[in-house]
Every structure is written in C-alpha cells, then in structure tokens.
Design a protein around this motif. Structure first.
Motif, PDB file in Angstrom:
ATOM      1  N   ASP A  91       0.847  -1.196   0.000  1.00  8.54           N
ATOM      2  CA  ASP A  91       0.000   0.000   0.000  1.00  8.54           C
ATOM      3  C   ASP A  91       0.886   1.251   0.000  1.00  8.54           C
ATOM      4  O   ASP A  91       1.872   1.330   0.741  1.00  8.54           O
ATOM      5  CB  ASP A  91      -0.890   0.025   1.244  1.00  8.54           C
ATOM      6  N   HIS A  94       2.246   3.262   3.171  1.00 11.82           N
ATOM      7  CA  HIS A  94       3.358   2.779   3.989  1.00 11.82           C
ATOM      8  C   HIS A  94       4.685   3.429   3.604  1.00 11.82           C
ATOM      9  O   HIS A  94       5.631   3.397   4.382  1.00 11.82           O
ATOM     10  CB  HIS A  94       3.456   1.260   3.932  1.00 11.82           C
ATOM     11  N   ASP A 136      -2.383 -11.201  -2.669  1.00 10.66           N
ATOM     12  CA  ASP A 136      -2.866  -9.891  -3.073  1.00 10.66           C
ATOM     13  C   ASP A 136      -2.137  -8.761  -2.333  1.00 10.66           C
ATOM     14  O   ASP A 136      -1.227  -8.992  -1.550  1.00 10.66           O
ATOM     15  CB  ASP A 136      -4.381  -9.798  -2.864  1.00 10.66           C
ATOM     16  N   GLN A 138      -3.077  -6.778   0.086  1.00 10.70           N
ATOM     17  CA  GLN A 138      -3.188  -6.787   1.552  1.00 10.70           C
ATOM     18  C   GLN A 138      -2.198  -7.770   2.170  1.00 10.70           C
ATOM     19  O   GLN A 138      -1.564  -7.470   3.184  1.00 10.70           O
ATOM     20  CB  GLN A 138      -4.631  -7.148   1.973  1.00 10.70           C
ATOM     21  N   GLN A 139      -2.045  -8.941   1.572  1.00  6.02           N
ATOM     22  CA  GLN A 139      -1.097  -9.931   2.096  1.00  6.02           C
ATOM     23  C   GLN A 139       0.338  -9.437   1.960  1.00  6.02           C
ATOM     24  O   GLN A 139       1.163  -9.641   2.827  1.00  6.02           O
ATOM     25  CB  GLN A 139      -1.270 -11.270   1.389  1.00  6.02           C
ATOM     26  N   THR A 141       1.321  -6.290   1.851  1.00  5.41           N
ATOM     27  CA  THR A 141       1.517  -5.192   2.814  1.00  5.41           C
ATOM     28  C   THR A 141       1.750  -5.741   4.199  1.00  5.41           C
ATOM     29  O   THR A 141       2.626  -5.269   4.921  1.00  5.41           O
ATOM     30  CB  THR A 141       0.300  -4.250   2.804  1.00  5.41           C
ATOM     31  N   HIS A 142       0.992  -6.737   4.577  1.00 10.87           N
ATOM     32  CA  HIS A 142       1.160  -7.342   5.909  1.00 10.87           C
ATOM     33  C   HIS A 142       2.515  -8.055   6.018  1.00 10.87           C
ATOM     34  O   HIS A 142       3.169  -7.965   7.051  1.00 10.87           O
ATOM     35  CB  HIS A 142       0.020  -8.332   6.178  1.00 10.87           C
TER      36      HIS A 142
END
Length: 144
Positions: A91, A94, A136, A138-139, A141-142
C-alpha cells in the motif's frame, strides 16, 4: 603561530565535534554503562544528544534556514517514499510512514550532524521482488 596543517586539523575537529572535542581516551563503553568519572548528566547527554545541543541552538541565525530546508526535503521524501512503496508492491501509504519516524528518532538519539536516513530504492525493489510471491496487495503489505 598557526601552520596550515594545524588550522586544517582544528577545522576537522570543529566539524566532527561542534560542541568541543571529547576529553580523554575514547572507550567502547555504552552510554548506559556506569563510569565513576561521569555524572548522570553526562550519561544522559550520551543517550540523548539533543538535550545538549538544542539549548545552544541559534534559532535567529539558523531557524528559518533549517525549517525551509526541512520542508523542501520533506516534499522530496514524500514523492520518493511513494515511489519506493510502489516498488515494494505494498500500500502506498506505507511509504511516507517509513520516512517519518527515522529522521525524528535520529534527531533525538543521533550524534552525527550529517545524517541521511530514509527509504532506499534498491532495497525497495528487492523487497518488492520477494513480496510478489505473496497473494494480493493486503497480504504483501502485511508481509512487508
């Protein structure tokens, strides 16, 4: 009578130690370790150098210049950090997050007047190449 070599040494000492050259032999001792010859105030200055130089800072002479330099550098870092976040494939928000905290922490705890902290393009690219293996956005970024 000062020789050119002596004057050059004085300039180097002043550049690296703007508040004065340290006294005595330097030791590989942390600021948190006790030394009978140092006071609590000296140990605190070793941990938080900002407490020593900030009261002596000349706001009238350097304040406006430092603020305008900080704003200019901040504008550059925002764009650069967004690009680095895109290279990392995380993202975009960040990117600026990673550029805000390091300079603030370094201004409090750092001891070198010539500091350069922030994101790096090569590291962002290499991180992005590894994070592409994660699902994706979100994964990634985490994981990043």
């Amino acid at each position: 009578e000062s020789s050119p070599a002596s004057m050059a040494k004085d300039l180097v000492v002043e550049e690296y130690f703007p508040l004065g050259e340290p006294e005595g032999p330097t030791k590989a001792r942390g600021a948190w370790q006790s030394d009978r010859r140092t006071t609590w105030k000296e140990r605190l200055y070793k941990i938080l150098p900002i407490l020593e130089w900030l009261p002596e800072y000349s706001w009238t002479e350097y304040g406006l210049k430092d603020i305008s330099g900080g704003i200019t550098l901040g504008c550059i870092l925002v764009a650069q950090s967004l690009a680095h976040a895109d290279l990392c494939k995380v993202d975009l928000i960040h990117g600026p997050y990673s550029c805000i905290l390091p300079p603030i922490l370094y201004s409090i705890f750092g001891t070198c007047i010539h500091s350069s902290v922030g994101t790096g393009g090569l590291i962002s690219l290499l991180t992005g190449e590894q994070l592409v293996n994660y699902g994706d956005l979100q994964q990634r970024t985490h994981a990043g």
